[in-house]
Design an enzyme around this catalytic site. Structure first.
Site, mmCIF file in Angstrom:
data_model
loop_
_atom_site.group_PDB
_atom_site.id
_atom_site.type_symbol
_atom_site.label_atom_id
_atom_site.label_comp_id
_atom_site.label_asym_id
_atom_site.label_seq_id
_atom_site.Cartn_x
_atom_site.Cartn_y
_atom_site.Cartn_z
ATOM 1 N N PHE A 147 0.868 -1.190 0.000
ATOM 2 C CA PHE A 147 0.000 0.000 0.000
ATOM 3 C C PHE A 147 0.897 1.229 0.000
ATOM 4 C CE2 PHE A 147 -2.263 3.604 1.648
ATOM 5 C CZ PHE A 147 -3.391 3.576 0.867
ATOM 6 N N ASP A 232 9.248 2.985 2.169
ATOM 7 C CA ASP A 232 8.035 3.746 2.469
ATOM 8 C C ASP A 232 7.770 3.578 3.967
ATOM 9 O OD1 ASP A 232 5.515 4.719 2.949
ATOM 10 O OD2 ASP A 232 4.602 3.864 1.139
ATOM 11 N N LYS A 261 2.322 11.338 7.172
ATOM 12 C CA LYS A 261 1.520 11.056 8.364
ATOM 13 C C LYS A 261 2.068 11.754 9.625
ATOM 14 C CE LYS A 261 -1.152 7.338 6.588
ATOM 15 N NZ LYS A 261 -0.873 6.173 5.780
HETATM 16 C C1 LIG Z 1 -0.981 6.234 4.290
HETATM 17 C C2 LIG Z 1 0.099 5.644 3.480
HETATM 18 C C3 LIG Z 1 0.435 6.161 2.216
HETATM 19 C C4 LIG Z 1 -0.356 7.267 1.553
HETATM 20 O O1 LIG Z 1 -0.407 8.439 2.290
HETATM 21 P P1 LIG Z 1 -1.563 9.525 1.955
HETATM 22 O O2 LIG Z 1 -1.197 10.699 2.813
HETATM 23 O O3 LIG Z 1 -2.864 8.904 2.334
HETATM 24 O O4 LIG Z 1 -1.468 9.804 0.496
HETATM 25 C C5 LIG Z 1 1.507 5.594 1.547
HETATM 26 N N1 LIG Z 1 2.210 4.584 2.086
HETATM 27 C C6 LIG Z 1 1.918 4.054 3.293
HETATM 28 C C7 LIG Z 1 2.745 2.941 3.832
HETATM 29 C C8 LIG Z 1 0.844 4.556 4.023
HETATM 30 O O5 LIG Z 1 0.537 4.020 5.200
#
Ligand SMILES: *Cc1c(COP(=O)(O)O)cnc(C)c1O
Length: 411
Positions: A147, A232, A261
């Site tokens: 994700f 990520d 985040k």
């Molecule tokens: C939440 C998330 C994203 C995307 O972030 P957004 O601010 O919602 O675009 C990408 N990678 C990971 C691992 C995430 O948890």
């Protein structure tokens, strides 16, 4: 017309939202109006322990007073300059974040998906300029269950049909292999591979951890093959797993961190790619940008969010409280529970039945968590959560997973 200051009932608000808002989420039906630390309150005045933290964006706790002070103070000065001009917060943000990460350069964006897109662009361009990959042939290896956000490029390499179906055509240039399978990564690599993009723990997929040693071996393989390792850490980074980065559990330093985040403590969307000069220097003027990226309001908030994380020792709290919480979860015993796992304060209870009825039962008892991948309850409270709050959460779990109060999965 309703004043925005009036407080209609939850039911009335839900009805308005269902009518006027697109239905791209299926939230639990409570309507939050306030937050304080690890707790939130609904419009009827009921309190709930937040065990999701907006997917780890609110690691510093809801409405942290220092973040609130920074936000209001900076908002009264200047909020947005665009990058056509410089502002006095961006330099400090870049220096402080790069230093924290042990890196050399920062490229600020807003949402997580934008930062992932930025990392993809950087990796491809690096592949052409530093590795001699022929034009438009660069390939990035990704993993089943990934994700990385919701843009068309990113959902194009997802293995989840609900993320992809009906949104094609998708961008080429990605090869997907099973998560945690080093042999598959090695087999997928060739002279056109510029990067491997991975989550050190796949949170959305259900808090899936790769086999021990995988990240270390992946780092060695990437080095050997001259391939960039893009971590990520949008959800796992900044303390969530009990270390600053989830990669730290294996002593791995990737070539790029993708952050978002908790970078802004939930006050404002701030994301960034943090890397070395040789990687981020592939961008020259005009090659990439964002109107809001690097804005002074976001930078000021993010600087305070990082300061709070360090000064309140949230990484250490996450490690200690997470270990305790995991030990408590391991004492739960119920026929529907298949496994419990986690690292720091990202924890999961995997069930053999849909998790939604359990999440709803927990909500009735004042504890908020959200199912992920249908059968997994993810527990990820703000890192400022108190141990007595977690002990209370364990009581609620015991009540819901008590044999007498078996929740029907047909509910
Ligand atoms: C939440 C998330 C994203 C995307 O972030 P957004 O601010 O919602 O675009 C990408 N990678 C990971 C691992 C995430 O948890």
């Amino acid at each position: 017309m309703t004043s925005i200051h009036a407080t209609p009932s939850s039911a009335a608000l839900i009805e308005i939202e269902e009518q006027w808002g697109a239905h791209n989420y299926k939230p639990l039906d409570l309507v939050i109006t306030r937050g304080d630390g690890a707790w939130v309150m609904d419009v009827e005045g009921r309190s709930y322990l937040d065990c999701l933290s907006a997917y780890s964006a609110v690691n510093q706790g809801h409405c942290h007073p220092r973040l609130l002070a920074t936000l209001t103070e900076q908002a009264s000065r200047v909020t947005l300059t665009s990058r056509a001009f410089r502002n006095d917060q961006l330099p400090h943000f870049c220096e402080e974040l790069a230093s924290l990460c042990g890196m050399e350069m920062v490229l600020p964006m807003n949402t997580g998906a934008e930062a992932v897109e930025t990392a993809i662009k950087a990796a491809r361009r690096w592949g052409y300029t530093h590795k001699g990959i022929p034009a438009d042939m660069a390939n990035i290896i990704v993993f089943d269950g990934n994700f990385h956000g919701r843009t068309t490029t990113i959902v194009g390499f997802s293995s989840e049909s609900s993320y992809r179906d009906g949104f094609g055509p998708f961008a080429p240039g990605f090869t997907r292999v099973p998560f945690g399978d080093l042999a598959a990564v090695r087999a997928a690599m060739n002279a056109h591979t510029c990067a491997v993009l991975f989550e050190p723990i796949q949170c959305e997929a259900g808090v899936i951890m790769p086999p021990d040693g995988f990240l270390r071996e992946l780092a060695a393989l990437c080095k050997e093959e001259n391939v960039l390792m893009i971590a990520d850490e949008i959800q796992t980074g900044l303390g969530r797993t009990g270390r600053l980065f989830a990669c730290d559990h294996e002593g791995v330093k990737p070539d790029m961190y993708v952050l978002g985040k908790a970078l802004s403590g939930g006050f404002y969307p701030v994301s960034a790619v943090v890397s070395r000069n040789d990687v981020l220097s592939v961008f020259g003027p005009g090659t990439h940008g964002s109107t809001f990226g690097g804005n002074p309001l976001g930078c000021a908030v993010a600087r305070t969010a990082l300061a709070v994380m360090q000064e309140e020792q949230l990484v250490e709290r996450s490690a200690e409280l997470g270990a305790w919480m995991l030990s408590q979860l391991q004492t739960l015993s119920h026929p529907d529970i298949v496994a419990v796992r986690g690292r720091g304060l990202i924890l999961a209870i995997e069930l053999s039945v849909p998790a939604r009825p359990y999440c709803e039962a927990l909500m009735q008892r004042g504890m908020l968590c959200k199912e992920t991948h249908d059968t997994v309850i993810r527990l990820a409270p703000p890192l400022v959560v108190r141990q007595e709050d977690l002990a209370w959460a364990v009581e609620q779990l015991r009540a819901v997973f008590g044999r007498e109060q078996h929740v029907s999965s047909a509910a």
